[in-house]
Design a protein around this motif. Structure first.
Motif, PDB file in Angstrom:
ATOM      1  N   ASP A  54       0.816  -1.213   0.000  1.00  0.00           N
ATOM      2  CA  ASP A  54       0.000   0.000   0.000  1.00  0.00           C
ATOM      3  C   ASP A  54       0.855   1.269   0.000  1.00  0.00           C
ATOM      4  O   ASP A  54       0.316   2.383   0.025  1.00  0.00           O
ATOM      5  CB  ASP A  54      -0.932   0.007   1.210  1.00  0.00           C
ATOM      6  N   TRP A  55       2.158   1.114   0.010  1.00  0.00           N
ATOM      7  CA  TRP A  55       3.076   2.254   0.014  1.00  0.00           C
ATOM      8  C   TRP A  55       3.732   2.455  -1.359  1.00  0.00           C
ATOM      9  O   TRP A  55       3.862   3.569  -1.846  1.00  0.00           O
ATOM     10  CB  TRP A  55       4.164   2.046   1.078  1.00  0.00           C
ATOM     11  N   PRO A  67      -0.199   4.981  -4.398  1.00  0.00           N
ATOM     12  CA  PRO A  67      -0.927   3.879  -3.786  1.00  0.00           C
ATOM     13  C   PRO A  67      -1.804   4.371  -2.638  1.00  0.00           C
ATOM     14  O   PRO A  67      -1.817   5.565  -2.317  1.00  0.00           O
ATOM     15  CB  PRO A  67       0.189   2.963  -3.277  1.00  0.00           C
ATOM     16  N   ARG A  68      -2.505   3.464  -2.031  1.00  0.00           N
ATOM     17  CA  ARG A  68      -3.504   3.807  -1.020  1.00  0.00           C
ATOM     18  C   ARG A  68      -2.926   4.649   0.124  1.00  0.00           C
ATOM     19  O   ARG A  68      -3.486   5.685   0.480  1.00  0.00           O
ATOM     20  CB  ARG A  68      -4.108   2.516  -0.462  1.00  0.00           C
ATOM     21  N   THR A  69      -1.806   4.211   0.686  1.00  0.00           N
ATOM     22  CA  THR A  69      -1.254   4.913   1.846  1.00  0.00           C
ATOM     23  C   THR A  69      -0.838   6.336   1.508  1.00  0.00           C
ATOM     24  O   THR A  69      -0.969   7.247   2.327  1.00  0.00           O
ATOM     25  CB  THR A  69      -0.065   4.122   2.422  1.00  0.00           C
ATOM     26  N   GLN A  71      -2.167   8.306  -0.767  1.00  0.00           N
ATOM     27  CA  GLN A  71      -3.246   9.087  -1.377  1.00  0.00           C
ATOM     28  C   GLN A  71      -3.434  10.471  -0.740  1.00  0.00           C
ATOM     29  O   GLN A  71      -3.767  11.426  -1.449  1.00  0.00           O
ATOM     30  CB  GLN A  71      -4.557   8.304  -1.329  1.00  0.00           C
ATOM     31  N   ALA A 333      -4.475  -4.471   8.099  1.00  0.00           N
ATOM     32  CA  ALA A 333      -5.376  -3.341   7.860  1.00  0.00           C
ATOM     33  C   ALA A 333      -5.183  -2.248   8.898  1.00  0.00           C
ATOM     34  O   ALA A 333      -5.221  -1.049   8.583  1.00  0.00           O
ATOM     35  CB  ALA A 333      -6.824  -3.822   7.861  1.00  0.00           C
ATOM     36  N   GLN A 336      -1.938  -0.396   8.139  1.00  0.00           N
ATOM     37  CA  GLN A 336      -2.106   0.520   7.010  1.00  0.00           C
ATOM     38  C   GLN A 336      -2.790   1.810   7.461  1.00  0.00           C
ATOM     39  O   GLN A 336      -2.446   2.901   7.001  1.00  0.00           O
ATOM     40  CB  GLN A 336      -2.910  -0.164   5.901  1.00  0.00           C
ATOM     41  N   LYS A 337      -3.724   1.703   8.389  1.00  0.00           N
ATOM     42  CA  LYS A 337      -4.374   2.897   8.940  1.00  0.00           C
ATOM     43  C   LYS A 337      -3.361   3.811   9.624  1.00  0.00           C
ATOM     44  O   LYS A 337      -3.419   5.035   9.492  1.00  0.00           O
ATOM     45  CB  LYS A 337      -5.450   2.497   9.952  1.00  0.00           C
ATOM     46  N   ASP A 339      -0.060   3.922   9.002  1.00  0.00           N
ATOM     47  CA  ASP A 339       0.788   4.496   7.951  1.00  0.00           C
ATOM     48  C   ASP A 339       0.103   5.691   7.298  1.00  0.00           C
ATOM     49  O   ASP A 339       0.712   6.751   7.085  1.00  0.00           O
ATOM     50  CB  ASP A 339       1.088   3.447   6.873  1.00  0.00           C
ATOM     51  N   GLN A 340      -1.177   5.538   6.983  1.00  0.00           N
ATOM     52  CA  GLN A 340      -1.903   6.600   6.282  1.00  0.00           C
ATOM     53  C   GLN A 340      -2.174   7.787   7.194  1.00  0.00           C
ATOM     54  O   GLN A 340      -2.110   8.948   6.747  1.00  0.00           O
ATOM     55  CB  GLN A 340      -3.219   6.052   5.718  1.00  0.00           C
TER      56      GLN A 340
END
Length: 442
Positions: A54-55, A67-69, A71, A333, A336-337, A339-340
């Motif tokens: 996700d990075w 990627p997602r992280t 965004q 999951a 990832q939260k 990280d974001q």
């Protein structure tokens, strides 16, 4: 009017307020010259690795997709250089056994392997920020600024026989001397704006009368304002307003802290909410750059191996505990939260930098901020293909708006050598570097 010196200050009893770059500080012939602003460098560290799928971006060059992280950084895509392939070999064991967290933190900006000890005989290497500070730090009031969120110990064992000093510091003045970070926003504020003469007495007087630092320099500010043109008066007013807003946020943090009964001692001035604390420290770094109080800064978002829970994003388990996820989807999951969440705070910092005029551009144009760590996969303690991005153009030293994929196992210290060159510091080697990193500009 005679041009103002770049290092003009507003003076008051117990207070000194550096000023941002004003048009009046540049002679007319220089005002039209591009690149007149100094180059700044900062390093932001986060712990425990990242969820790399996700990075890491898809695609290379300007055609990459965030990627997602990452965004939350979408609005700054044109100001980012995401780098894949960097490694920190010196964070690996090399015969020393367990202790990857301590090693990764100590290695992050030094590129050196720390001596395994929990005694006083710590040794690693000089960090890139302090190499820069030793050469150009004398050009500003503060050679460098070291910030953090979590307090750290400088002695005792924190990771498999490694000293806590390794897990708590990324900035090293010498191989045996870490630069302790400041986690209390009030202390950072006083360091930036106190005049160094009887500061404790001045702080006590301000607190007693509930006065702002701006009250103590108001006469000097009024005199200066009368000499400035319309544009500079607006710049000065905006700057003074931002300083007062930081003061008010620190004061509010004091009130909130006193209302609570925390589980552990909380230094006065530290906000109770993590996002507020992080953003306040980012704002202080911005003001330090804006006023040219320093051109070099480091910021630890947590100590390495930190087991903080991130309740603001509904993560109740400890970060380090979760990082050993063994591919459990729920734990991945949650990581990832985290990280974001940290990237969202970084995006706030970039917003502020880009909104702050500086010379013929913005602070973001003239700064290069490296965001990353020395662990990729926290579950397996991997030290290759590290999460790393550089935000800002560094005054033309970095071509942004792209994903740069380089040869695997390239030392991260190669990036640091190139960044040192960008701020006018020549070094043939730093830690395990093998040469400068090509391709920062295209």
């Amino acid at each position: 009017m005679k041009p103002l010196a770049r290092r003009t200050f507003l003076q008051g009893v117990g207070a000194t307020l550096a000023l941002p770059m004003l048009d009046a500080m540049r002679p007319a012939r220089a005002a039209a010259a591009a690149g007149s602003a100094p180059r700044r460098m900062a390093y932001v560290f986060f712990p425990n690795g990242a969820i790399m799928p996700d990075w890491k971006p898809e695609g290379v060059g300007a055609d990459y997709e965030l990627p997602r992280t990452l965004q939350p950084l979408a609005r700054h895509k044109s100001d980012l250089l995401v780098i894949s392939g960097l490694a920190h070999d010196m964070a690996r064991a090399h015969g020393d056994g367990a202790g990857d967290h301590a090693r990764s933190c100590a290695t992050f900006l030094t590129g050196s392997h720390p001596r395994k000890t929990d005694g006083a005989d710590i040794e690693v290497g000089v960090s890139v920020d302090q190499v820069a500070a030793s050469e150009i730090g004398n050009q500003t009031r503060l050679p460098s600024l070291e910030l953090g969120i979590e307090a750290g110990r400088q002695a005792g064992s924190c990771d498999s026989g490694y000293s806590c000093a390794y897990s708590s510091n990324i900035s090293w003045k010498s191989a045996t001397t870490p630069m302790a970070k400041e986690i209390n926003p009030r202390a950072v504020f006083e360091r930036l704006f106190g005049n160094g003469v009887d500061d404790a007495k001045a702080r006590a007087e301000r607190n007693f009368y509930r006065k702002s630092i701006l009250d103590f320099v108001s006469d000097d500010a009024a005199r200066l304002r009368s000499q400035l043109g319309q544009t500079d008066r607006r710049k000065l007013d905006e700057y003074l307003t931002s300083v007062r807003e930081i003061e008010q946020r620190i004061e509010q943090s004091d009130v909130e802290t006193k209302r609570q009964i925390p589980d552990m001692p909380m230094p006065e001035g530290v906000p109770s909410e993590l996002s507020q604390h992080i953003r306040l420290m980012y704002d202080l770094m911005l003001v330090a750059f804006q006023t040219d109080s320093t051109r070099i800064a480091t910021f630890m978002l947590a100590n390495e191996g930190s087991n903080r829970a991130y309740r603001e994003v509904e993560v109740k388990d400890g970060h380090h505990q979760l990082s050993h996820h063994r591919d459990d989807e729920k734990k991945v999951a949650q990581l990832q939260k985290i990280d974001q969440f940290l990237i969202e705070q970084f995006a706030y910092f970039l917003d502020r930098l880009k909104a702050t005029p500086d010379g013929e551009g913005t602070l973001l144009d003239h700064t290069m901020i490296t965001y990353g760590c020395a662990i990729s996969d926290g579950n397996r303690h991997r030290h290759e293909d590290l999460p790393c991005l550089v935000a800002g153009k560094g005054g033309g030293a970095v071509t942004t708006g792209r994903h740069m994929k380089i040869e695997s196992e390239t030392p991260m210290a190669n990036l640091f050598l190139s960044q040192l060159e960008a701020v006018g510091v020549q070094r043939d080697r730093l830690g395990d570097s093998t040469g400068k990193l090509p391709g920062l500009t295209v």
